[in-house]
Write a protein that holds these residues in place. Sequence first.
Motif, short mmCIF file in Angstrom:
data_model
loop_
_atom_site.label_atom_id
_atom_site.label_comp_id
_atom_site.label_asym_id
_atom_site.label_seq_id
_atom_site.Cartn_x
_atom_site.Cartn_y
_atom_site.Cartn_z
N THR A 43 0.80 -1.23 0.00
CA THR A 43 0.00 0.00 0.00
C THR A 43 0.84 1.28 0.00
O THR A 43 0.30 2.35 -0.27
CB THR A 43 -0.96 0.03 1.21
OG1 THR A 43 -0.20 -0.09 2.41
CG2 THR A 43 -1.98 -1.09 1.12
N ALA A 44 2.11 1.18 0.31
CA ALA A 44 2.98 2.36 0.27
C ALA A 44 4.43 1.92 0.08
O ALA A 44 4.84 0.87 0.60
CB ALA A 44 2.86 3.18 1.55
N GLU A 46 8.32 4.07 -0.43
CA GLU A 46 9.00 5.35 -0.63
C GLU A 46 10.48 5.24 -0.29
O GLU A 46 10.90 4.39 0.49
CB GLU A 46 8.37 6.45 0.21
CG GLU A 46 8.66 6.33 1.68
CD GLU A 46 8.23 7.55 2.50
OE1 GLU A 46 8.02 8.63 1.93
OE2 GLU A 46 8.14 7.40 3.72
N VAL A 68 8.61 7.56 -4.80
CA VAL A 68 7.31 7.31 -4.18
C VAL A 68 6.54 6.36 -5.08
O VAL A 68 6.52 6.53 -6.30
CB VAL A 68 6.52 8.63 -4.01
CG1 VAL A 68 5.14 8.37 -3.44
CG2 VAL A 68 7.28 9.61 -3.15
N GLY A 69 5.92 5.36 -4.45
CA GLY A 69 5.13 4.41 -5.20
C GLY A 69 3.70 4.89 -5.36
O GLY A 69 3.20 5.69 -4.57
N LYS A 70 3.03 4.37 -6.40
CA LYS A 70 1.62 4.66 -6.62
C LYS A 70 1.02 3.53 -7.47
O LYS A 70 1.74 2.64 -7.91
CB LYS A 70 1.43 6.02 -7.31
CG LYS A 70 1.95 6.07 -8.74
CD LYS A 70 1.65 7.42 -9.36
CE LYS A 70 1.96 7.39 -10.85
NZ LYS A 70 1.53 8.61 -11.53
N ASP A 71 -0.27 3.58 -7.66
CA ASP A 71 -0.99 2.60 -8.49
C ASP A 71 -0.68 1.17 -8.04
O ASP A 71 -0.37 0.30 -8.85
CB ASP A 71 -0.65 2.77 -9.97
CG ASP A 71 -0.98 4.16 -10.49
OD1 ASP A 71 -1.90 4.79 -9.95
OD2 ASP A 71 -0.29 4.62 -11.44
N TYR A 91 3.00 -2.08 -9.68
CA TYR A 91 2.99 -0.80 -9.01
C TYR A 91 3.83 0.15 -9.86
O TYR A 91 4.55 -0.29 -10.76
CB TYR A 91 3.57 -0.89 -7.58
CG TYR A 91 4.99 -1.39 -7.58
CD1 TYR A 91 6.06 -0.51 -7.54
CD2 TYR A 91 5.27 -2.75 -7.66
CE1 TYR A 91 7.37 -0.97 -7.57
CE2 TYR A 91 6.57 -3.22 -7.69
CZ TYR A 91 7.61 -2.33 -7.65
OH TYR A 91 8.90 -2.78 -7.69
N THR A 92 3.74 1.43 -9.60
CA THR A 92 4.53 2.42 -10.33
C THR A 92 5.39 3.17 -9.33
O THR A 92 4.92 3.52 -8.24
CB THR A 92 3.61 3.41 -11.08
OG1 THR A 92 2.81 2.68 -12.01
CG2 THR A 92 4.41 4.46 -11.83
N THR A 93 6.64 3.41 -9.68
CA THR A 93 7.54 4.20 -8.85
C THR A 93 7.86 5.50 -9.57
O THR A 93 8.26 5.49 -10.74
CB THR A 93 8.85 3.44 -8.57
OG1 THR A 93 8.55 2.20 -7.96
CG2 THR A 93 9.76 4.23 -7.65
N GLU A 107 8.92 7.91 -14.22
CA GLU A 107 8.00 6.90 -13.71
C GLU A 107 8.39 5.56 -14.32
O GLU A 107 8.72 5.48 -15.50
CB GLU A 107 6.55 7.22 -14.09
CG GLU A 107 5.97 8.36 -13.31
CD GLU A 107 4.46 8.49 -13.47
OE1 GLU A 107 3.80 7.49 -13.85
OE2 GLU A 107 3.95 9.58 -13.20
#
Length: 176
Positions: A43-44, A46, A68-71, A91-93, A107
């Motif tokens: 979920t997170a 970084e 930071v990670g997302k998606d 995931y995307t960084t 990204e």
Amino acid sequence: MKKVFLLSLIGVFALVFTSCSDDDSVGVSNASESQIIGTWNLTALETRDGRSDTNFDGTSIPTTFTAVGKDFDTVIIFSEEPQTVTSEGSYTTVTTTTVMGETSTEEETGEDFFESNEWRLDGSILYFGSGEEEIGFTITELTDSQMSLRYELDETVDFSGFETSISATYNMTLSK
């Protein structure tokens, strides 16, 4: 110059999952293997306070970076006998770097966060891998529904013939 930096950055991320370190940070005092076993969602993710300094032909090239990670669509499974950790999903960084006053952001999509690795718990340190390729993350929070992990990197490595000192704090949060 940009190629040297990119190679250094790739080395940083590769190092995080292949080096051995004893993290002296304070972690939870009551971690148990039974709390870790099961299926978790990433979920997170970084990277904070990232710094590297590469000596390139007698010239120092300082770099700062954050990520930071997302998606997040990643499931991580901690199995019991044998103690293995696997993952599937993506995931995307988003990585921001500054080299010699020039800032860039990139990204990158990642998949299968953990390949099949061994895991073990020693106090508040959760180790991944085995032997010389073992890495220890401090468990900073562990409840029935959330686990937070931290890794403090402070290393000097020889990367493609160039000496690079690297430091960063990596944080990861998993939820059930």
